[in-house]
Design a protein around this motif. Structure first.
Motif, short mmCIF file in Angstrom:
data_model
loop_
_atom_site.label_atom_id
_atom_site.label_comp_id
_atom_site.label_asym_id
_atom_site.label_seq_id
_atom_site.Cartn_x
_atom_site.Cartn_y
_atom_site.Cartn_z
N VAL A 150 0.83 -1.20 0.00
CA VAL A 150 0.00 0.00 0.00
C VAL A 150 0.87 1.25 0.00
CG1 VAL A 150 -1.72 1.32 1.28
CG2 VAL A 150 -1.90 -1.18 1.15
N PHE A 151 1.87 1.29 0.88
CA PHE A 151 2.76 2.45 0.95
C PHE A 151 3.51 2.62 -0.36
CE2 PHE A 151 1.58 2.28 5.24
CZ PHE A 151 2.13 3.33 5.97
N ALA A 152 3.99 1.52 -0.92
CA ALA A 152 4.73 1.60 -2.18
C ALA A 152 3.84 2.07 -3.32
CB ALA A 152 5.35 0.25 -2.51
N GLY A 159 3.47 4.89 -7.08
CA GLY A 159 2.64 4.74 -8.27
C GLY A 159 1.46 5.66 -8.42
N MET A 160 1.14 6.45 -7.41
CA MET A 160 -0.03 7.33 -7.50
C MET A 160 0.35 8.67 -8.10
SD MET A 160 -2.92 6.10 -6.66
CE MET A 160 -3.78 4.86 -5.69
N GLY A 161 0.62 8.65 -9.39
CA GLY A 161 0.98 9.88 -10.08
C GLY A 161 2.33 9.78 -10.76
N ALA A 162 2.59 10.75 -11.59
CA ALA A 162 3.86 10.80 -12.30
C ALA A 162 4.91 11.51 -11.46
CB ALA A 162 3.67 11.54 -13.63
N LYS A 163 6.15 11.46 -11.90
CA LYS A 163 7.20 12.18 -11.19
C LYS A 163 6.88 13.67 -11.14
CE LYS A 163 11.13 9.09 -11.77
NZ LYS A 163 12.53 8.95 -12.22
N GLU A 194 12.35 8.78 -3.64
CA GLU A 194 12.80 8.83 -5.03
C GLU A 194 13.06 7.42 -5.58
OE1 GLU A 194 16.11 11.44 -5.45
OE2 GLU A 194 14.97 13.24 -4.88
N GLU A 195 13.68 6.59 -4.77
CA GLU A 195 14.01 5.24 -5.23
C GLU A 195 12.76 4.38 -5.37
OE1 GLU A 195 16.98 3.61 -2.67
OE2 GLU A 195 18.51 5.05 -3.27
N ILE A 196 11.82 4.52 -4.42
CA ILE A 196 10.56 3.77 -4.49
C ILE A 196 9.81 4.14 -5.77
CG2 ILE A 196 8.26 3.54 -3.46
CD1 ILE A 196 9.66 3.81 -0.71
N GLN A 197 9.75 5.43 -6.06
CA GLN A 197 9.04 5.86 -7.26
C GLN A 197 9.72 5.35 -8.52
OE1 GLN A 197 8.86 10.15 -8.36
NE2 GLN A 197 6.65 9.86 -8.28
N GLU A 198 11.03 5.44 -8.55
CA GLU A 198 11.79 4.98 -9.72
C GLU A 198 11.53 3.49 -9.98
OE1 GLU A 198 14.05 5.59 -12.99
OE2 GLU A 198 13.82 7.18 -11.48
N LEU A 199 11.59 2.70 -8.92
CA LEU A 199 11.39 1.27 -9.05
C LEU A 199 9.95 0.95 -9.42
CD1 LEU A 199 13.47 0.08 -5.97
CD2 LEU A 199 13.94 -0.50 -8.36
N TYR A 200 9.01 1.61 -8.75
CA TYR A 200 7.60 1.29 -8.97
C TYR A 200 7.18 1.61 -10.40
CZ TYR A 200 2.95 0.12 -7.26
OH TYR A 200 1.74 -0.51 -7.05
N SER A 231 8.93 1.67 -12.95
CA SER A 231 9.61 0.81 -13.92
C SER A 231 9.15 -0.64 -13.80
CB SER A 231 11.13 0.89 -13.75
OG SER A 231 11.52 0.40 -12.48
N GLY A 232 8.11 -0.87 -12.97
CA GLY A 232 7.52 -2.19 -12.85
C GLY A 232 8.13 -3.08 -11.79
N LYS A 233 9.11 -2.58 -11.04
CA LYS A 233 9.77 -3.36 -10.00
C LYS A 233 9.09 -3.11 -8.64
CE LYS A 233 14.15 -3.16 -12.52
NZ LYS A 233 15.56 -2.70 -12.51
N LYS A 234 7.87 -3.61 -8.54
CA LYS A 234 7.05 -3.29 -7.37
C LYS A 234 7.58 -3.92 -6.09
CE LYS A 234 2.86 -2.61 -10.10
NZ LYS A 234 1.44 -3.01 -10.32
N LYS A 235 8.02 -5.17 -6.15
CA LYS A 235 8.54 -5.84 -4.95
C LYS A 235 9.78 -5.13 -4.41
CE LYS A 235 5.55 -9.10 -4.36
NZ LYS A 235 4.69 -9.08 -3.14
N GLU A 236 10.66 -4.71 -5.32
CA GLU A 236 11.85 -3.98 -4.88
C GLU A 236 11.46 -2.65 -4.25
OE1 GLU A 236 11.40 -5.49 -7.73
OE2 GLU A 236 13.24 -6.37 -8.54
N ALA A 237 10.42 -2.00 -4.81
CA ALA A 237 9.94 -0.74 -4.24
C ALA A 237 9.38 -0.95 -2.84
CB ALA A 237 8.89 -0.13 -5.16
N GLU A 238 8.62 -2.02 -2.68
CA GLU A 238 8.02 -2.32 -1.37
C GLU A 238 9.09 -2.53 -0.30
OE1 GLU A 238 5.56 -5.72 -2.07
OE2 GLU A 238 4.36 -4.68 -3.59
N ALA A 239 10.18 -3.16 -0.67
CA ALA A 239 11.24 -3.46 0.29
C ALA A 239 11.90 -2.19 0.82
CB ALA A 239 12.29 -4.36 -0.36
#
Length: 348
Positions: A247-249, A254-258, A277-283, A285-293
């Motif tokens: 949810v946080f990720a 993912g809720m909006g563009a940069k 910044e890193e969470i948004q970059e990963l999310y 780009s489709g790397k949701k699990k990495e963003a969540e971590a």
């Protein structure tokens, strides 16, 4: 403590099934249930269904956006829901975001702060059964000079008598100016991903500025915030915090563009600039699990109520100290009603 217990209607399938459970939560001590909309099922339909299934719990929209319905339609909805619930409706409003407003509804996302204020003014006017008249971004009646085709519009008051002449209006807000306006004229404020210990540093000045202009008759600003609820000992309970990471990720990444993500801005304001910044970059780009971590565990611990009863009671005190009046919880247990009853005992 004087906290009231609130909960969002959560469902991953048929919402009727979730709504049917609310009556048990009501008996366990739930004070209010809130129905989200975003671009899924509309809130009012489910709120009306909940009104028929419950007796005392307050039923709130969290939130209806102020773009896709006219002020007159929002007035009708609020009055209708208050009638079928016997005076238990809460009108939650918000600007949503450009992705939903322009992408799903096809309406320009422009001047959200001014529009929110005007919508609140018009809805309150209508609930008093005054003829709708307004000049500003929203003009009632609309004249030919303002774009009317016929020019035949006239001030009309609500045809039916509302259950109440005033319905609580709560606003979902995160930006400093929006929060200031909310503290000035709304009945309640709904901040998302709320960190009690960091909230004053982010919104303290905005809240103070708004409260300084707040009409006395509105009373104290109510605040609803909270998160996942799990009461228990041991690592198996603490491990449940990870359930909040997606949810946080989602919101931060993912809720909006940069540059156009309000939740990402809040994360940075909390002091999590690098992570945001890193969470948004990963999310994105489709790397949701990495963003969540990368969601800070400190934030998860502060924003949720997960742990032994003594720890949960400490978190409740922190939320109340931060000005929260309604603790919004999502129970994660085999028996949510029992968990809410346990929370009610902790609050006292």
């Amino acid at each position: 403590m004087t906290l009231r217990i609130a909960s969002m209607l959560m469902y991953d399938g048929n919402p009727r099934t979730a709504a049917d459970q609310v009556s048990a939560w009501e008996k366990a001590g739930l004070d209010s249930v809130w129905v989200a909309e975003a671009y899924g099922f509309d809130s009012p339909t489910l709120m009306g269904y909940l009104a028929a299934k419950t007796e005392t719990v307050k039923i709130g929209a969290a939130i209806l956006n102020i773009f896709s319905r006219t002020p007159g339609a929002l007035l009708q909805t609020a009055a209708g829901l208050d009638n079928v619930s016997g005076g238990r409706a809460i009108l939650g409003l918000g600007a949503s975001g450009p992705q939903v407003i322009e992408g799903f509804h096809g309406v320009p996302y422009e001047k959200p702060l001014a529009r929110t204020r005007e919508v609140v003014e018009i809805v309150r006017q209508g609930l008093r059964r005054e003829p709708l008249q307004h000049e500003g971004l929203i003009n009632l009646p609309l004249t030919k000079e303002q774009g009317a085709v016929t020019g035949l519009g006239k001030p009309l008051k609500l045809l039916t008598k509302p259950e109440r002449s005033s319905i609580p209006i709560w606003i979902a807000a995160l930006g400093p100016k929006n929060v200031e306006h909310t503290a000035e004229y709304a009945d309640g404020w709904i901040p998302h991903l709320f960190h009690p210990e960091k909230a004053a540093g982010v919104w303290g000045d905005a809240l103070a500025a708004g409260r300084a202009k707040r009409p006395e008759e509105l009373g104290t600003l109510q605040v609803m915030a909270g998160g996942m609820l799990a009461i228990g000992e041991g690592e198996e309970t603490r491990a449940l915090l990870d359930l909040a990471r997606p949810v946080f990720a989602l919101y931060v990444g993912g809720m909006g563009a940069k540059g156009k993500n309000f939740y990402n801005d809040v994360a940075k304001a909390y002091g999590y600039e690098r992570e945001a910044e890193e969470i948004q970059e990963l999310y994105l780009s489709g790397k949701k699990k990495e963003a969540e971590a990368l969601v800070p565990t400190e934030w998860l611990e502060a924003a949720n109520l997960v742990g032994p009863a003594s720890y949960v009671k400490e978190r409740l005190a922190a939320f109340e100290e931060a000005g929260v009046t309604d603790i919004n919880v999502t129970p994660v247990s085999a028996d949510p009603a029992a968990t809410i009853a346990e929370l009610r005992d902790l609050i006292g």
